[in-house]
Structure formats: C-alpha cells, structure tokens
Scaffold this motif. Sequence first.
Motif, PDB file in Angstrom:
ATOM      1  N   THR A   1       0.837  -1.193   0.000  1.00  0.00           N
ATOM      2  CA  THR A   1       0.000   0.000   0.000  1.00  0.00           C
ATOM      3  C   THR A   1       0.877   1.249   0.000  1.00  0.00           C
ATOM      4  O   THR A   1       1.802   1.367   0.799  1.00  0.00           O
ATOM      5  CB  THR A   1      -0.910   0.029   1.250  1.00  0.00           C
ATOM      6  OG1 THR A   1      -1.775  -1.110   1.215  1.00  0.00           O
ATOM      7  CG2 THR A   1      -1.755   1.304   1.265  1.00  0.00           C
ATOM      8  N   VAL A   2       0.578   2.181  -0.904  1.00  0.00           N
ATOM      9  CA  VAL A   2       1.338   3.428  -1.002  1.00  0.00           C
ATOM     10  C   VAL A   2       0.737   4.439  -0.028  1.00  0.00           C
ATOM     11  O   VAL A   2      -0.441   4.778  -0.117  1.00  0.00           O
ATOM     12  CB  VAL A   2       1.289   3.997  -2.438  1.00  0.00           C
ATOM     13  CG1 VAL A   2       2.043   5.319  -2.510  1.00  0.00           C
ATOM     14  CG2 VAL A   2       1.862   2.997  -3.427  1.00  0.00           C
ATOM     15  N   ARG A   3       1.554   4.916   0.893  1.00  0.00           N
ATOM     16  CA  ARG A   3       1.109   5.878   1.895  1.00  0.00           C
ATOM     17  C   ARG A   3       1.352   7.294   1.373  1.00  0.00           C
ATOM     18  O   ARG A   3       2.481   7.648   1.010  1.00  0.00           O
ATOM     19  CB  ARG A   3       1.859   5.657   3.211  1.00  0.00           C
ATOM     20  CG  ARG A   3       1.518   4.346   3.889  1.00  0.00           C
ATOM     21  CD  ARG A   3       2.552   3.929   4.925  1.00  0.00           C
ATOM     22  NE  ARG A   3       2.901   5.014   5.835  1.00  0.00           N
ATOM     23  CZ  ARG A   3       2.185   5.366   6.904  1.00  0.00           C
ATOM     24  NH1 ARG A   3       1.073   4.715   7.184  1.00  0.00           N
ATOM     25  NH2 ARG A   3       2.572   6.359   7.676  1.00  0.00           N
ATOM     26  N   VAL A   4       0.297   8.117   1.347  1.00  0.00           N
ATOM     27  CA  VAL A   4       0.367   9.437   0.721  1.00  0.00           C
ATOM     28  C   VAL A   4       0.024  10.549   1.710  1.00  0.00           C
ATOM     29  O   VAL A   4      -0.925  10.434   2.498  1.00  0.00           O
ATOM     30  CB  VAL A   4      -0.604   9.526  -0.480  1.00  0.00           C
ATOM     31  CG1 VAL A   4      -0.561  10.914  -1.119  1.00  0.00           C
ATOM     32  CG2 VAL A   4      -0.255   8.466  -1.522  1.00  0.00           C
TER      33      VAL A   4
ATOM     34  N   LEU B   1      -3.657  10.519 -12.179  1.00  0.00           N
ATOM     35  CA  LEU B   1      -3.087  10.911 -10.892  1.00  0.00           C
ATOM     36  C   LEU B   1      -2.789   9.683 -10.047  1.00  0.00           C
ATOM     37  O   LEU B   1      -1.705   9.572  -9.446  1.00  0.00           O
ATOM     38  CB  LEU B   1      -4.054  11.837 -10.154  1.00  0.00           C
ATOM     39  CG  LEU B   1      -3.643  12.244  -8.736  1.00  0.00           C
ATOM     40  CD1 LEU B   1      -2.317  12.998  -8.752  1.00  0.00           C
ATOM     41  CD2 LEU B   1      -4.735  13.086  -8.083  1.00  0.00           C
ATOM     42  N   ILE B   2      -3.730   8.757  -9.996  1.00  0.00           N
ATOM     43  CA  ILE B   2      -3.546   7.523  -9.228  1.00  0.00           C
ATOM     44  C   ILE B   2      -2.337   6.747  -9.763  1.00  0.00           C
ATOM     45  O   ILE B   2      -1.493   6.275  -9.003  1.00  0.00           O
ATOM     46  CB  ILE B   2      -4.821   6.657  -9.292  1.00  0.00           C
ATOM     47  CG1 ILE B   2      -5.964   7.345  -8.531  1.00  0.00           C
ATOM     48  CG2 ILE B   2      -4.571   5.259  -8.736  1.00  0.00           C
ATOM     49  CD1 ILE B   2      -7.320   6.738  -8.777  1.00  0.00           C
ATOM     50  N   GLU B   3      -2.260   6.640 -11.086  1.00  0.00           N
ATOM     51  CA  GLU B   3      -1.134   5.942 -11.713  1.00  0.00           C
ATOM     52  C   GLU B   3       0.186   6.636 -11.378  1.00  0.00           C
ATOM     53  O   GLU B   3       1.188   5.983 -11.068  1.00  0.00           O
ATOM     54  CB  GLU B   3      -1.325   5.910 -13.228  1.00  0.00           C
ATOM     55  CG  GLU B   3      -0.164   5.265 -13.982  1.00  0.00           C
ATOM     56  CD  GLU B   3      -0.264   5.458 -15.482  1.00  0.00           C
ATOM     57  OE1 GLU B   3       0.259   4.599 -16.220  1.00  0.00           O
ATOM     58  OE2 GLU B   3      -0.843   6.473 -15.924  1.00  0.00           O
ATOM     59  N   ALA B   4       0.190   7.976 -11.426  1.00  0.00           N
ATOM     60  CA  ALA B   4       1.411   8.742 -11.166  1.00  0.00           C
ATOM     61  C   ALA B   4       1.896   8.539  -9.730  1.00  0.00           C
ATOM     62  O   ALA B   4       3.096   8.400  -9.489  1.00  0.00           O
ATOM     63  CB  ALA B   4       1.166  10.223 -11.435  1.00  0.00           C
ATOM     64  N   VAL B   5       0.984   8.547  -8.784  1.00  0.00           N
ATOM     65  CA  VAL B   5       1.348   8.329  -7.378  1.00  0.00           C
ATOM     66  C   VAL B   5       2.029   6.973  -7.216  1.00  0.00           C
ATOM     67  O   VAL B   5       3.058   6.846  -6.542  1.00  0.00           O
ATOM     68  CB  VAL B   5       0.103   8.427  -6.471  1.00  0.00           C
ATOM     69  CG1 VAL B   5       0.402   7.886  -5.076  1.00  0.00           C
ATOM     70  CG2 VAL B   5      -0.373   9.877  -6.385  1.00  0.00           C
ATOM     71  N   LYS B   6       1.480   5.948  -7.850  1.00  0.00           N
ATOM     72  CA  LYS B   6       2.059   4.607  -7.740  1.00  0.00           C
ATOM     73  C   LYS B   6       3.410   4.526  -8.432  1.00  0.00           C
ATOM     74  O   LYS B   6       4.344   3.867  -7.938  1.00  0.00           O
ATOM     75  CB  LYS B   6       1.088   3.578  -8.320  1.00  0.00           C
ATOM     76  CG  LYS B   6      -0.192   3.423  -7.490  1.00  0.00           C
ATOM     77  CD  LYS B   6      -1.136   2.398  -8.090  1.00  0.00           C
ATOM     78  CE  LYS B   6      -2.368   2.211  -7.209  1.00  0.00           C
ATOM     79  NZ  LYS B   6      -3.319   1.206  -7.777  1.00  0.00           N
TER      80      LYS B   6
ATOM     81  N   GLU C   1      -7.418   1.619  -5.137  1.00  0.00           N
ATOM     82  CA  GLU C   1      -6.821   0.394  -4.622  1.00  0.00           C
ATOM     83  C   GLU C   1      -5.311   0.561  -4.461  1.00  0.00           C
ATOM     84  O   GLU C   1      -4.631   1.076  -5.349  1.00  0.00           O
ATOM     85  CB  GLU C   1      -7.105  -0.757  -5.581  1.00  0.00           C
ATOM     86  CG  GLU C   1      -6.598  -2.102  -5.090  1.00  0.00           C
ATOM     87  CD  GLU C   1      -6.937  -3.233  -6.044  1.00  0.00           C
ATOM     88  OE1 GLU C   1      -6.470  -4.361  -5.784  1.00  0.00           O
ATOM     89  OE2 GLU C   1      -7.641  -2.982  -7.034  1.00  0.00           O
ATOM     90  N   GLY C   2      -4.799   0.166  -3.314  1.00  0.00           N
ATOM     91  CA  GLY C   2      -3.361   0.200  -3.090  1.00  0.00           C
ATOM     92  C   GLY C   2      -2.816   1.531  -2.627  1.00  0.00           C
ATOM     93  O   GLY C   2      -1.602   1.720  -2.567  1.00  0.00           O
TER      94      GLY C   2
END
Length: 217
Positions: A2-5, A111-116, A26-27
Amino acid sequence: MTVRVLIADDHSAIRFGLTTILGNAEGIEVVGEAADGAAAVRQARALRPDVTLMDVRMPGTDGITATRELVAEGLSQVLVLTTFDLEEYVYGALRAGAAGFLIKSVEASRLIEAVKLVAAGEGVLAPQITRRLITAFAAATPEPAPVPHGLADLTDREREVLGCLGDGLSNAQIATRLLIGETTVKTHVSRVLAKLDLRSRVQAAILAQENGLAGES
C-alpha cells in the motif's frame, strides 16, 4: 504494498477532493494532510509517507522549499501537483528533487497511476512539461558542457542506464532495452544518482540530456 500518501495543499476543498480520489483507489492510503509547506515537512517526519503530493504556492513555506527539505532528509518522494506550470515552478521543483510534476487538471486515473509510479521510484511529468523540456533542450545553443562531478566514476552499464533515463524510459523499458531485470535496473539507477549526487531520476534525465548522453544506448 500500500502506497502511503501525504497531501499538502492550502485549499481544504482541494485536499478533500484529492483525499477522496486517492483514498478510494486500490493500493493507496492517505495518511495525512497539510495546509502549508512547513506543516508538510512536520507531517512527513512524523508519518513517513511514501509520496507527498505537493502544491507549489502555499502561505509561509512554499512547496518548492518544502520539497527540497523532504528530499534532503529522505522523508518521502515528492509529486508536485499545481495549477501553475510556470517555468520557474517547473525547474524549481525539479531542481529541488521532485520526482514528478503534474497539473491539477490531470485525470483522476492518471493521478492515481502517477502516485504509484513515483512510489515505485519512477519519474512522472505532465505531457506539456515534457514538451517544454524537450523544446528547451532543442533550442539551446550547443556549448561544451562541463563534465558533471562523478560522471567519470560511472561504469559502462551505469552510463547506459543514465542514457536511458535521458530518453525518458521507465524501469521496465530500461530492462527491456538493456536485457536486464527490473531489480537490477533499480540498483543501477540508485548507484547513478548516488555517484552524480542527484536527488531524483528526473534530475538524472535532465543531466543526461544536457550532456548529450541520451540515445547512446
């Protein structure tokens, strides 16, 4: 994993919207919010997020200054998300060590893809920012560039990896081009950054472009 933001933006409505988008992805887990740069640094020290989503223009400590502190202390990767794509902000953020730069008009899925991607050690730039950088390099008057400190210490393979970064390739694409594993690519990228005293792969890509190393591999 899980990516913590951590979300840093001075507008509560924007923080709420970003929290809603990312919190439902997700994630990804949103672990904190900050209304200015100084608060973002304090929160990052306490929460140790994987990625800090950083606005540029905030009261008090601005996003670029906060980015420089976060990266210097190794607290988290930074993905700048702002309304403004002014040149001073783009180059300021990248020099400060931001791993990416996006405009707030970005689609939620992107945005979700970029964060991951940033959490995985990749670099992310908005298409208009990429075009601007390419145009700037193409328009620059050719001059002999000083040899960057540490460049001579790179192995042949590390130099190839640096050239791939200059071409804007992801870890997976570098692995395919050089016929090596992604884990090996990550190791080489880390060594390149350390030897060149750089804070992000985006900075490495700019250095490769400025010194004519892109496209060598």
